[in-house]
Scaffold this active site. Structure first.
Site, PDB file in Angstrom:
ATOM      1  N   HIS A  49       3.092  -4.762   4.235  1.00 46.63           N
ATOM      2  CA  HIS A  49       2.791  -5.341   5.512  1.00 46.63           C
ATOM      3  C   HIS A  49       2.193  -6.802   5.580  1.00 46.63           C
ATOM      4  CE1 HIS A  49       3.531  -1.656   7.373  1.00 46.63           C
ATOM      5  NE2 HIS A  49       2.968  -1.096   6.627  1.00 46.63           N
TER       6      HIS A  49
ATOM      7  N   GLU B  43      -1.160  -3.990  12.036  1.00 44.40           N
ATOM      8  CA  GLU B  43      -0.548  -3.471  11.130  1.00 44.40           C
ATOM      9  C   GLU B  43       1.003  -3.883  11.157  1.00 44.40           C
ATOM     10  OE1 GLU B  43      -0.539   0.612   8.221  1.00 44.40           O
ATOM     11  OE2 GLU B  43       1.069   0.397  10.094  1.00 44.40           O
TER      12      GLU B  43
ATOM     13  N   HIS C 250       0.880  -1.305   0.018  1.00 40.59           N
ATOM     14  CA  HIS C 250       0.058   0.076  -0.061  1.00 40.59           C
ATOM     15  C   HIS C 250       0.959   1.387   0.112  1.00 40.59           C
ATOM     16  CE1 HIS C 250      -0.585   1.500   4.519  1.00 40.59           C
ATOM     17  NE2 HIS C 250       0.865   1.036   4.284  1.00 40.59           N
TER      18      HIS C 250
ATOM     19  N   ASP D 127      -4.941 -10.420  -0.018  1.00 46.94           N
ATOM     20  CA  ASP D 127      -4.000 -11.009   0.337  1.00 46.94           C
ATOM     21  C   ASP D 127      -3.035 -11.077  -1.050  1.00 46.94           C
ATOM     22  OD1 ASP D 127      -2.134 -12.604   1.473  1.00 46.94           O
ATOM     23  OD2 ASP D 127      -2.866 -14.490   0.661  1.00 46.94           O
ATOM     24  N   HIS D 128      -1.638 -10.403  -1.020  1.00 50.18           N
ATOM     25  CA  HIS D 128      -0.941 -10.592  -2.097  1.00 50.18           C
ATOM     26  C   HIS D 128      -1.225  -9.508  -3.185  1.00 50.18           C
ATOM     27  CE1 HIS D 128       0.943 -13.772  -0.175  1.00 50.18           C
ATOM     28  NE2 HIS D 128       2.267 -13.837  -0.777  1.00 50.18           N
TER      29      HIS D 128
ATOM     30  N   CYS E  75       5.630   6.391   4.612  1.00 51.73           N
ATOM     31  CA  CYS E  75       4.589   5.664   4.043  1.00 51.73           C
ATOM     32  C   CYS E  75       3.924   6.140   3.001  1.00 51.73           C
ATOM     33  CB  CYS E  75       3.547   5.886   5.094  1.00 51.73           C
ATOM     34  SG  CYS E  75       4.095   4.931   6.638  1.00 51.73           S
TER      35      CYS E  75
ATOM     36  N   HIS F 206       5.140   0.255  -0.278  1.00 53.42           N
ATOM     37  CA  HIS F 206       5.843  -0.736   0.752  1.00 53.42           C
ATOM     38  C   HIS F 206       4.647  -1.685   1.065  1.00 53.42           C
ATOM     39  CE1 HIS F 206       3.797   2.207   3.137  1.00 53.42           C
ATOM     40  NE2 HIS F 206       3.921   1.402   4.196  1.00 53.42           N
TER      41      HIS F 206
END
Lengths: 136, 136, 136, 136, 136, 136
Positions: free
Chosen positions: F41, F126, F14, F79-80, F33, F39
């Site tokens: 998480h 997070e 994100h 996811d991914h 960010c 980047h």
């Protein structure tokens, strides 16, 4: 050959400093860890022993016995204590986690040998970011 | 309304005792936590604040700002310190985790309000088996 | 001889793919990790160094110095970055955790040697279910 | 040479006892672990394999394939099962964590070799305080 | 008003099923949790009590006393036991984590009240992915 | 009334930024960010639902069904993935954890109601230091 590890925990106060250093020098080398009023940690201790599985019991070593040895020789001497002032096996040593791991090894080695196993590793976790391992 | 939580950590020494108790009485009430030579912990502090999401930033509160407030007002005063001897906001209080949580709340409440959020909970974790929560 | 381990963390985006593969082939080999729009992780990095305890300080190595070396040479280059696009020491390499561990070793080895210690292990944890260890 | 570790989990019931021991003897040797009505654990299994990085994929081994091998040969036979009664590879063995680790190694070794990697360690975590490692 | 939480742990076997269901129906409703040969877990129990801080001790409640109450009334009855067959307060109930949490509450409520505190929450963690909370 | 919580996990990329901000302004408000190259998480998602225990099953809700609802409506979409570019329910929103928690609530609320339970809390973790809770 198999390895078994037992975790035990202790809470203690300590301070890093040398009596032959000035306050300034202690602060320079040891930073806030040299605070004369002490600070402390929740330490985790992982003791790993190795040896052969006993065919009759399926055990390398009885974990209750191992736990009792660690408590008698190490935890009871360290838990809720001041490492610099009250722990016989740390007398005269800098209270670093490195020295603590080596000294714990020395307290445990013979007691583990008596059980027919061999001490493999003493791991002392000082915080979630730092830990020491000693293999003898 | 949304809740955001920031974790910070500190290591400190402390002792549970009353000066007006005898050593015996201190030991009876506080056990090994009353050791006159101190002991210590790795404390975890979870600070939860609540409020509305700012539509422009998508944030309830900027976490860097929240982290800085916690560090300036709480962590820097506690980390690598002796809670009984060196922490201004604990002076004259029993150094229990309960009192610590309430005192941390008092240090943070106004500073969080200024940011347009509301302090919701201060949680202090003393060990993996014990923690305190204070909701004001 | 003693081992000391320091944990540091970084968050990064990456993608597993080969430019000389078709999209289908990339998907077949790398699955959802080949998503062209990237995905990411909270990586944990454990750096273990070994050597003798310095009798004067009780340390193998000053952890603040070790932490600074890891941050300067590794974390600052990876944290909140895109591993494929922005990390000099990963240029031209597949952004797998295996390659990441080897590359981090290469960034750290000389810097640890200068301190009089020896790099022992670089461990990169990609998720709670997967991690890589490289011993040089 | 690089090491990669995959974690899988299973929940199972078991009991430590010998049919040729009296109830008293079983209780003396195995304590409450010998309860005839069983007890159980959330086991964690860490499988470490080693080998060279494949230059084309950047992988030592495809983790999905490794995970599938562990699930097919080990987890599916243990998860939500009674280790003493239902697990083919534990038949006739004392259901200790030591024997479990060795037996899991035997189930996995050939299957990992086929992938061009080498099995390095099977670690079975029985509780947060106890774990076994087997290196073959 | 303050909240204090104590964690205790127990390992146990259990099975989810109804005697008035066919094997097929049990399997359909409860899946592999209905295995007639049992399975088991490492359960974590978090007991939260609330009340006012005692000004003399700085405590809400003495944690050693709370721990003893939990062990005597709950842990000693569950640890290394079969929940379906051996636990008096679960007799005649489905051995679900939901029913376990409610039953543990009932065992603890009066014993906590006697201490001048109020039971706030019983949390039972069955695995890293599932937990139940009961607030009375 | 009882509360049950299910944990699921997803890895995603994100970026925090506003198209109507200059690069400088984005950097000032969102810091690293806002990196245009993304980047990511490892996010943990805890979904808590509440309601009454079904006397026939001992369940509040079948966890397999709850897990499937979370996976179908939330995890499979995140996811991914790249949260800014690929997630339908985040389109046009700042990809903050606060907005993510609210959006996940909206995806789940009706689907949980259908099961005869009530959505109580969506918690998105997070990092080990930051998490968001939304109670509707």
């Amino acid at each position: 050959m198999i390895h078994i590890t037992r975790r035990e925990r202790f809470n203690a106060a300590h301070r890093l400093f040398r009596a032959d250093y000035s306050d300034e020098k202690n602060n320079e080398v040891f930073g806030k860890c040299s605070n004369p009023n002490w600070h402390g940690h929740n330490y985790e201790l992982f003791v790993t022993v190795k040896g052969d599985i006993n065919n009759e019991t399926g055990f390398l070593i009885n974990l209750k016995v191992l736990s009792k040895i660690i408590k008698t020789n190490v935890i009871n001497k360290l838990d809720h204590k001041n490492i610099n002032l009250e722990v016989d096996f740390m007398k005269g040593k800098l209270a670093s986690t490195e020295n603590l791991a080596v000294s714990i090894w020395n307290e445990l080695e013979d007691n583990v040998n008596v059980l027919g196993a061999e001490l493999h590793c003493v791991k002392v976790v000082e915080s979630e970011n730092n830990f020491i391992e000693y293999y003898g």
